[in-house]
Scaffold this motif. Structure first.
Motif, PDB file in Angstrom:
ATOM      1  N   UNK A   1     -27.929   2.571 -35.019  1.00 51.17           N
ATOM      2  CA  UNK A   1     -27.863   3.966 -34.613  1.00 51.17           C
ATOM      3  C   UNK A   1     -28.192   4.038 -33.128  1.00 51.17           C
ATOM      4  N   UNK A   2     -27.546   4.956 -32.444  1.00 53.47           N
ATOM      5  CA  UNK A   2     -27.688   5.075 -30.996  1.00 53.47           C
ATOM      6  C   UNK A   2     -28.179   6.472 -30.627  1.00 53.47           C
ATOM      7  N   UNK A   3     -28.805   6.539 -29.468  1.00 52.52           N
ATOM      8  CA  UNK A   3     -29.151   7.827 -28.886  1.00 52.52           C
ATOM      9  C   UNK A   3     -28.734   7.775 -27.419  1.00 52.52           C
TER      10      UNK A   3
ATOM     11  N   UNK B   1     -40.940   1.467 -31.563  1.00 51.66           N
ATOM     12  CA  UNK B   1     -40.849   2.373 -30.426  1.00 51.66           C
ATOM     13  C   UNK B   1     -40.399   1.676 -29.156  1.00 51.66           C
ATOM     14  N   UNK B   2     -39.775   2.447 -28.286  1.00 50.86           N
ATOM     15  CA  UNK B   2     -39.353   1.952 -26.975  1.00 50.86           C
ATOM     16  C   UNK B   2     -39.695   3.018 -25.940  1.00 50.86           C
TER      17      UNK B   2
ATOM     18  N   UNK C   1     -35.511  -1.986 -35.244  1.00 51.31           N
ATOM     19  CA  UNK C   1     -35.875  -2.510 -33.930  1.00 51.31           C
ATOM     20  C   UNK C   1     -35.134  -1.713 -32.867  1.00 51.31           C
ATOM     21  N   UNK C   2     -35.913  -1.003 -32.035  1.00 47.16           N
ATOM     22  CA  UNK C   2     -35.324  -0.209 -30.964  1.00 47.16           C
ATOM     23  C   UNK C   2     -35.187  -1.037 -29.697  1.00 47.16           C
TER      24      UNK C   2
ATOM     25  N   UNK D   1     -38.971   6.640 -31.056  1.00 49.05           N
ATOM     26  CA  UNK D   1     -39.007   5.907 -32.313  1.00 49.05           C
ATOM     27  C   UNK D   1     -37.752   6.191 -33.128  1.00 49.05           C
ATOM     28  N   UNK D   2     -37.252   5.144 -33.730  1.00 49.14           N
ATOM     29  CA  UNK D   2     -36.157   5.245 -34.682  1.00 49.14           C
ATOM     30  C   UNK D   2     -36.769   5.277 -36.083  1.00 49.14           C
TER      31      UNK D   2
END
Length: 124
Positions: free
Chosen positions: A79-81, A117-118, A5-6, A95-96
């Motif tokens: 996990x982060x971006x 997706x976000x 879940x993003x 998308x993750x």
């Protein structure tokens, strides 16, 4: 089965920053390589960044190198971006994805599970 879940997408001006998060339901989260991909309207999904589960190696697309940073917190199954110096061309759905592989992680087909997706929109 792994659910992803993003969150963290939104609208930002060029030059701004956003941090995306991806929460995973996996029991053995630390054993998955985690990646970020993006897809802009009318374009194919493209690789952004990945964090291999072994040795903590990270890879980035040339277009984001030096501006984006991928990280992970195995204790939180997240996990982060971190995205800095955003440009209008970064606008896309992000998308993750999770993979049990250790190589060829720039390839979308290497990933077994995907989030919904976000949206990230960067205005000029």
């Amino acid at each position: 089965q792994v659910q992803l879940v993003e969150s963290g997408g939104g609208l930002v001006q060029a030059g701004g920053s956003l941090r995306l998060s991806c929460a995973a339901s996996a029991r053995a989260f630390s054993s998955y390589s985690m990646g970020w991909f993006r897809q802009a309207p009318g374009k194919e999904r493209e690789f952004v960044a990945t964090f291999a589960w072994s040795a903590g190696v990270t890879y980035y697309a040339d277009s984001v190198k030096g501006r984006f940073t991928i990280s992970r917190d195995n204790a939180k199954n997240t996990v982060y971006l971190q995205m800095n110096s955003l440009k209008p061309e970064d606008t896309a759905v992000y998308y993750c994805a999770a993979s049990s592989a250790l190589n060829l992680l720039r390839v979308a087909t290497r990933y077994d599970f995907w989030g919904q997706g976000t949206q990230v929109t960067v205005s000029s």
